[in-house]
Design a protein around this motif. Structure first.
Motif, short mmCIF file in Angstrom:
data_model
loop_
_atom_site.label_atom_id
_atom_site.label_comp_id
_atom_site.label_asym_id
_atom_site.label_seq_id
_atom_site.Cartn_x
_atom_site.Cartn_y
_atom_site.Cartn_z
N GLY A 175 56.80 17.34 14.14
CA GLY A 175 57.50 18.19 15.07
C GLY A 175 58.49 19.16 14.44
O GLY A 175 59.24 19.83 15.16
N ALA A 205 51.06 19.36 15.19
CA ALA A 205 52.48 19.04 15.37
C ALA A 205 53.08 18.24 14.23
O ALA A 205 54.23 18.45 13.86
CB ALA A 205 52.67 18.29 16.69
N ALA A 231 52.98 21.56 21.69
CA ALA A 231 52.68 20.98 20.38
C ALA A 231 51.56 19.97 20.52
O ALA A 231 51.67 19.01 21.29
CB ALA A 231 53.93 20.32 19.80
N SER A 255 60.80 26.13 19.21
CA SER A 255 61.47 25.88 20.48
C SER A 255 62.87 26.50 20.50
O SER A 255 63.30 27.07 21.51
CB SER A 255 61.55 24.38 20.76
OG SER A 255 62.08 24.12 22.04
N VAL A 263 56.89 25.99 24.25
CA VAL A 263 56.21 25.52 23.05
C VAL A 263 55.35 24.33 23.43
O VAL A 263 55.85 23.33 23.96
CB VAL A 263 57.20 25.12 21.95
CG1 VAL A 263 56.45 24.51 20.76
CG2 VAL A 263 58.03 26.32 21.49
N ALA A 322 57.55 22.79 15.39
CA ALA A 322 57.68 22.93 16.84
C ALA A 322 59.14 23.06 17.24
O ALA A 322 59.48 23.81 18.16
CB ALA A 322 57.03 21.74 17.54
N ILE A 380 59.95 20.77 24.25
CA ILE A 380 58.60 20.83 23.67
C ILE A 380 57.63 20.03 24.53
O ILE A 380 57.90 18.89 24.89
CB ILE A 380 58.62 20.31 22.23
CG1 ILE A 380 59.49 21.21 21.34
CG2 ILE A 380 57.20 20.24 21.65
CD1 ILE A 380 59.78 20.63 19.98
N ASP A 437 51.58 25.15 18.92
CA ASP A 437 51.58 24.53 17.59
C ASP A 437 50.43 23.53 17.59
O ASP A 437 50.52 22.47 18.19
CB ASP A 437 52.92 23.84 17.35
CG ASP A 437 53.01 23.20 15.97
OD1 ASP A 437 51.97 23.10 15.28
OD2 ASP A 437 54.11 22.76 15.59
#
Length: 261
Positions: free
Chosen positions: A108, A105, A126, A115, A124, A111, A158, A102
């Motif tokens: 988030g 981000a 980010a 995830s 993942v 992300a 993440i 990602d």
């Protein structure tokens, strides 16, 4: 980045704030019972991150407070856990065990959904170029607690990177991930989306560079995906095929690396 606590300066929050400053290369400053406007004026700084019980916020004078929260990401994550489809995951052909990059981000939100979808066997990464947002994510993702343990665990998995996404992509080997994802700040803001206003004050507003897409196509095994407003010229400029979704205001553009298109 300057980091502080609430006015009461509880011991465990001071420890968290100090640890966050050490982890991110920031500077801890004592609140000294000052208001946030008084604090930034006292230290002569532009912004400050505030560590609170169960919350973390970014404060900048003359801007709305920005608090870490997955918002719709939590709703989408729950749907994915229940086996429902998600347009972003469909656009990226994301499966359990995949590796996803990602590149933008933000808070988030996407992300988190990635995830949840790739699960414990997936990965993942980010990337966030804005230091204030990156610092907010480091604290928020590590501390956020919801009623869904699977969502909390997905946040913890993440891998955050503070970097320009082009630099990150250039550092990765060929075909080293399954999907590369971009959700840049829209060239034309969606004026009816008040929730995005605080984020725009901190986010990177640069348009995606064609070189970023070239690197993404080199790194991805499956697809490169970009989210943009319906009708955006960015899809055509950067070579994405649009996946239309009825009357949706935002769409996903796809470059299918597997098929070479």
């Amino acid at each position: 980045m300057y980091i502080t606590t609430g006015e009461k300066e509880a011991g465990h929050l001071v420890e968290r704030a100090r640890n966050l400053a050490e982890t991110t290369g920031g500077t801890y400053i004592s609140r000294q019972k000052m208001s946030l406007p008084a604090l930034v004026a006292h230290y002569g700084i532009d912004e400050v991150l505030v560590v609170l019980q169960g919350k973390v916020r970014l404060f900048r004078p003359d801007s709305p407070l920005l608090e870490f929260h997955p918002s719709m990401g939590f709703v989408r994550a729950k749907r994915v856990l229940n086996g429902e489809a998600d347009p972003m995951l469909e656009a990226g052909a994301v499966l359990e065990g995949d590796t996803v990059i990602d590149c933008t981000a933000g808070l988030g939100t996407d992300a988190l959904v990635f995830s949840v979808a790739v699960g414990k066997s997936g990965r993942v990464i980010a990337c966030e170029s804005s230091l204030p947002l990156y610092t907010l994510l480091v604290e928020g993702m590590s501390q956020y607690e919801s009623i869904k343990p699977a969502v909390n665990e997905a946040f913890r998995r993440i891998e955050l990177r503070h970097a320009n996404h082009l630099d990150l992509l250039r550092s990765l080997p060929d075909r080293s991930c399954d999907t590369v994802y971009f959700d840049p700040m829209f060239r034309e803001p969606m004026m009816d989306s008040s929730g995005i206003k605080p984020l725009r004050d901190y986010a990177n507003h640069n348009a995606l560079d064609e070189q970023s897409i070239i690197e993404a196509k080199r790194v991805a095994r499956k697809r490169v995906v970009m989210k943009e407003k319906r009708g955006s010229a960015e899809f055509t400029r950067l070579g994405f095929e649009v996946h239309d979704r009825g009357n949706a205001k935002t769409l996903y553009g796809v470059i299918n690396v597997e098929s070479g298109s």
